[in-house]
Design an enzyme around this catalytic site. Structure first.
Site, short mmCIF file in Angstrom:
data_model
loop_
_atom_site.label_atom_id
_atom_site.label_comp_id
_atom_site.label_asym_id
_atom_site.label_seq_id
_atom_site.Cartn_x
_atom_site.Cartn_y
_atom_site.Cartn_z
N ASP A 204 0.82 -1.22 0.00
CA ASP A 204 0.00 0.00 0.00
C ASP A 204 0.86 1.27 0.00
O ASP A 204 2.01 1.25 0.41
CB ASP A 204 -0.91 0.00 1.24
CG ASP A 204 -0.12 -0.14 2.52
OD1 ASP A 204 0.84 -0.95 2.55
OD2 ASP A 204 -0.44 0.55 3.51
N GLU A 205 0.24 2.32 -0.46
CA GLU A 205 0.78 3.67 -0.32
C GLU A 205 2.26 3.80 -0.72
O GLU A 205 3.08 4.30 0.04
CB GLU A 205 0.60 4.16 1.12
CG GLU A 205 -0.86 4.24 1.52
CD GLU A 205 -1.05 4.82 2.92
OE1 GLU A 205 -1.96 5.66 3.07
OE2 GLU A 205 -0.30 4.45 3.84
N VAL A 206 2.55 3.35 -1.93
CA VAL A 206 3.91 3.53 -2.44
C VAL A 206 3.94 4.87 -3.16
O VAL A 206 3.37 5.01 -4.24
CB VAL A 206 4.24 2.38 -3.42
CG1 VAL A 206 5.63 2.58 -4.01
CG2 VAL A 206 4.11 1.05 -2.72
#
Lengths: 678, 678
Positions: free
Chosen positions: A310-312
């Site tokens: 997530d959330e790269v």
């Protein structure tokens, strides 16, 4: 005449049943419950006996069950040798050595006034039945008893999980264990263990000792502890799915192994600068992960392995010319393609280790095989999209416990609603269930229980019980009961607040402080995060009122219900009026008692305003109540003034919300005749 | 002018000191306390460092101390590397490997606004100083802090013990351990472990496995557990003195080894018939005891060994012709002489094992050597008599926690009073100290903490602090503080009541139940024992209000103080009047709220009368208050009626006493002008 006798007999049976049948405080509500007549007394002669399939976990569960029943009732059991057991337990067969997704969890429980029978296809189902029996037992005028009842039960979804983040704040094994006990009590069957994130790497790797060694503050789980914990969970019918978040949320990896990152380091746990992410372009990264995942795949026996994803934000990738060159050289369009490439490589490693990959929404990419499971923090839409493409999914959107929502709001989040409702039956079957999430930015071992419980039980019910079990009033009534039960299980969700209030108050009496604590809630969603204050200091004390307060104020909800009831009676219901007046008087007079204490404690000084607000709005509420019950109309000027006061009191103060301001506002508005109430 | 400046400086210093100096909540009160100016802030940079003698127990104690301070304050400490420690600890030398009676326990603690120094002759003294530091830290308007202070401290008596009976009800090791933590917090240094009695033999003997194996319900301590427990105690500066009660109170021995008894058996733990006692006339008895004591002497390293020796009723001896023949053949006059013979034989066995014999009053006999220690349950007279004869002694009379006395009554029991006061200095030195006693007929692991704490802290102070520390008001104020501290230590003396009230109430709100629980106390002395009900069933649940209620009602004591204050003001003090009226109103209205709950619970039905009584006497109190503040005289008829009501309400109900009846009686009497109050 025969008809009359029959009629009387039926009537008597119904009366007996109604009289002897207390409300069942079961949570999650079983699939089918049929009330019987009479009750099974729980006395010193109580005993439970297994007469079908045995295995170590069932035998241990029966011992725990008996000890728990003894603790709850305070009765030291002394069954007579040779006497028939009170509860017989029969499972047709044992359970899998490593618990599998979709294993049969059904059970039947029949209680009559002379005994109880628990039957199940597997010993795993029997574990659930024992929890139901514990919930059935209540104190009655004639002693402890379980009401006569016939229950047939099985879960709606096979994956009913909770994520606990142990990276942002380390949570010791004993605290996690009591939360497993809580999960077992509400029939949840997956603990998703978020073991690494930017702020800490919490699992020992023997192959890469610097992961936890340098990537934590020294607080991590040894492999022995992890094995013991997995066995503890298995005994309770709970799978442990580990998560190692990659390629983002991975700063803690880089303290020991900066070569894995896409930047140059050096890195600290406290952070600063760009969010570091793994470099998916170097073969050495995969060599490392192959060894690491190989080690972890052996340590964690579950068939599923969570890789985060997530959330790269990709800033380090953008800033690294070599990585950009790699992207172009491989015909990728963007960072998302690079992450998909990374995930494909990961998936191959996992497959080699016989693991199924699980990741957050962002891993969804057409290049990935259909075997993966997508965990959605984005919502049912995202889940439906995945299912349409043939991917399995889990819902976590709406189940974030750290957002401080009331139980009813979580409870209303239905995995099969919205776009998911329109799926085909086959697509629907890909939606495996869901997971509540306890992210750990703002919890410590001291208060984590009260951030999870009892609200988590409402989510557990959503995932276990039939879709049409949605009555919020019933949910809250049963939630109150399960909350009390959970303290017997060993959770500290209620007792911790008491201790924390005492810490804030020193040796002073905390009665008035409790009155205030009972009507406030922490700010919601991400409103505690204040960017202007810089990054969160994860080592700061969490000892303020916001840390002690329950996420949901029962008192405020009850008060709101009273105000509704009064309004619906046209302000004529005296019983509601008396109670409302009594609450408002208590609150109006509270600040005078509390203020000297607040002044004396550095931890409480910030609460002086909200305490004053409580008194002020309550005074307004009392005046409004007088107008209403006398059927007078409050003057417009008075109303305007009070509403301004209340509006201000509804605002955030010391990161708290005053939850009784809204129902008082309703009284004030009604007293001026400006809103229609009936 | 110089004088004036000096005067102002002194005045300012005094003011500063008075402002910044909170009341010190130390218990036991140190031998010497000198207040300084300012305070030492406790922040995240706090650290403690040992710079003198080290040993494993001090190092472990510093780690526990730091963890405890962190838990109390909620501050995760993060001292800067290389920064000077906040607290330095210096002991001149280490302590004995096996803690000795009379080892130097003194320490000095100096706290200034810039740091703190703890110094002690031994690491044992340093342990006590750490506990004092913990008690000094309080929340202030500017954060947690320890006030500047200079303390010189040492104990008055070298033997400050508590007896815990684990025979009548088994108390698990973890419950005992948290009680050791409580003892360490109040500087007690001996746990007298009453390991065997008629109802259970609780220590594993490998040489005689049937002692615990048949002489208990399966609940006993293994030798590994005992060794671990002794090490745990040693780490906390506490000696473990085992007691194996002989020749009486020994029925449990005879289930496995009936040949030791003076009768024919067979025996059961439940008892019945004559109280069985050992046969002191058979040589086999001594052979057995030689082996048994040899084994136990190795297991328990302490130099003292308690052989009980109390309450030998001798009926089995009277009934056994062989024993009577033995008495005559050896020129003994009576059973007492036979017991003395038995004790002499025991003493020789103990001496061979390098142990000093301790026993109850009854072992005192001219034939016994002066090395023994007599523990007196009979009183200071008995202690003085022993000392005059050259015997060492311990006082337990007046310190029986199971008699449910208020703390003040225990506190007033002075070992050196009465006949002891007239002893010579040398004789006085034979009085080693005392022991509180927690006999276990009416406790379970669930409620034992609240039967011991906080009252035990008042006894601890009597045995540690100077003889002139006797102010009861100060004691109660500090007892309240230490009671809160002790919950941080892990004791459940407050939280257990809450859980037990919830058990009785089911899922109902317990607010009104708590109001009742707050003003009742269990019946005193041995009044719970009712011979007409037959022998106590030690396996019955202990889940009634009497089991949950605190032994002492703080609420009733405070209310009594208010009534005194009002009387002393000639019924003119409005502040007291308002508070009294508020309490009485709460109580008068409580039964209406509580009664429906009491009816619904089998565990609470017996409390309906006392709940009604509370309402009735409070109504009377309110009327009396009206007469008094209006300076009217209540009619004689009314008074007679109310006093009759109160008299009846003062009686026992459900084995409880209504503690506010007496102060209300005082109001009623005063309102009729029949007693002089001023």
């Amino acid at each position: 005449m025969r008809h009359l006798i029959l009629f009387v007999a039926v009537l008597l049976a119904a009366l007996t049943s109604a009289q002897s049948q207390p409300q069942l405080n079961l949570m999650p509500m079983p699939a089918s419950v049929q009330a019987g007549a009479g009750q099974l007394p729980i006395t010193q002669s109580f005993s439970a006996s297994v007469n079908g399939a045995h295995d170590a976990s069932l035998d241990a569960a029966v011992r725990r069950f008996t000890a728990q029943l003894s603790r709850q009732t305070g009765i030291p059991f002394r069954p007579k040798p040779g006497a028939p057991p009170t509860l017989t337990i029969h499972a047709d067969r044992g359970r899998e050595a490593v618990q599998k997704l979709g294993e049969d969890e059904s059970y039947q429980l029949v209680v009559s006034d002379s005994g109880a029978q628990l039957t199940a296809a597997t010993t795993l189902g029997a574990l659930h039945g024992l929890q139901t029996f514990l919930q059935l037992v209540t104190i009655t005028p004639t002693g402890f008893a379980a009401p006569a009842v016939s229950i047939k039960d099985q879960p709606r979804f096979p994956w009913r999980g909770m994520l606990i983040d142990v990276s942002r704040h380390f949570i010791p094994i004993d605290v996690l264990k009591r939360n497993l006990d809580g999960m077992a009590a509400v029939k949840m069957n997956v603990l998703h263990w978020h073991l690494s994130d930017d702020q800490g790497f919490r699992a020992e790797s023997k192959k890469f000792p610097k992961l936890a060694g340098m990537g934590s503050d020294g607080q991590f789980y040894t492999q022995d502890e992890i094995r013991d914990f997995i066995a503890y969970a298995h005994d309770r019918g709970i799978r442990i799915v580990p998560e190692f978040d990659m390629p983002g949320h991975s700063r803690s990896w880089f303290l020991g192994y900066p070569e894995l990152s896409s930047g140059s380091g050096p890195y600290t746990l406290e952070g600063g600068g760009m969010d570091p992410i793994m470099d998916p372009t170097r073969e050495e990264t995969y060599k490392f992960l192959e060894k690491f995942i190989g080690e972890m795949a052996k340590l964690f026996p579950d068939a599923y392995f969570h890789i985060g994803g997530d959330e790269v934000d990709g800033k380090q990738w953008d800033a690294n010319p070599k990585i950009q060159a790699f992207i172009h050289a491989h015909g990728m369009k963007n960072n998302q393609d690079l992450q998909a490439y990374f995930n494909q490589r990961l998936q191959k490693i996992l497959a080699k280790n016989h693991k199924t990959m699980v990741g957050w929404d962002e891993i969804l990419h057409p290049d990935l095989e259909k075997t993966i499971v997508v965990q959605s923090w984005r919502g049912q839409e995202s889940l439906a999209t995945a299912a349409q493409k043939g991917y399995s999914g889990l819902l976590s959107f709406g189940y974030y416990l750290d957002l401080m929502w009331p139980a009813a709001r979580h409870y209303s989040v239905e995995p099969m609603s919205g776009a998911a409702a329109a799926l085909t039956a086959e697509q629907k079957s890909l939606i495996l269930g869901g997971e509540s999430c306890q992210w750990a930015e703002w919890v410590t071992p001291e208060n984590i229980d009260s951030h999870i419980w009892p609200r988590n039980a409402a989510i557990a019910e959503r995932l276990w019980s039939p879709q049409d079990v949605t009555d919020v009033g019933s949910m809250y009534r049963r939630l109150n009961a399960i909350s009390l039960d959970l303290e017997w299980v060993g959770l500290a969700h209620r007792s911790a607040r008491e201790r924390m209030l005492h810490r804030m108050a020193g040796t002073a009496d905390i009665t008035a402080l409790r009155v205030l604590a009972d009507v406030v809630e922490p700010v919601k969603d991400y409103n505690r995060w204040r960017d202007e204050q810089g990054p969160i200091d994860f080592h700061a004390p969490l000892t303020r009122m916001i840390d002690a307060a329950y996420p949901e104020s029962d008192t405020a909800r009850h008060f709101g219900d009273l105000v509704q009831a009064l309004a619906q009676s046209g302000y004529k219901d005296q019983a509601s009026e008396v109670q409302i007046r009594s609450w408002l008087t208590l609150w109006r007079d509270n600040d005078t008692k509390l203020n000297p204490l607040l002044q004396q404690s550095s931890l409480l000084q910030e609460d002086m305003t909200i305490s004053q607000n409580l008194s002020a709005v309550s005074a307004a509420g009392l005046q409004a109540l007088d107008y209403l019950v006398k059927a007078q109309t409050a003057p417009e000027g008075w109303k305007t003034q009070q509403l301004a006061l209340i509006e201000q009191a509804k605002g955030r103060s010391a990161d708290l919300l005053l939850m009784v301001a809204a129902p008082i506002q309703q009284l004030v508005e009604a007293s001026a005749g400006s809103t229609t109430q009936n």
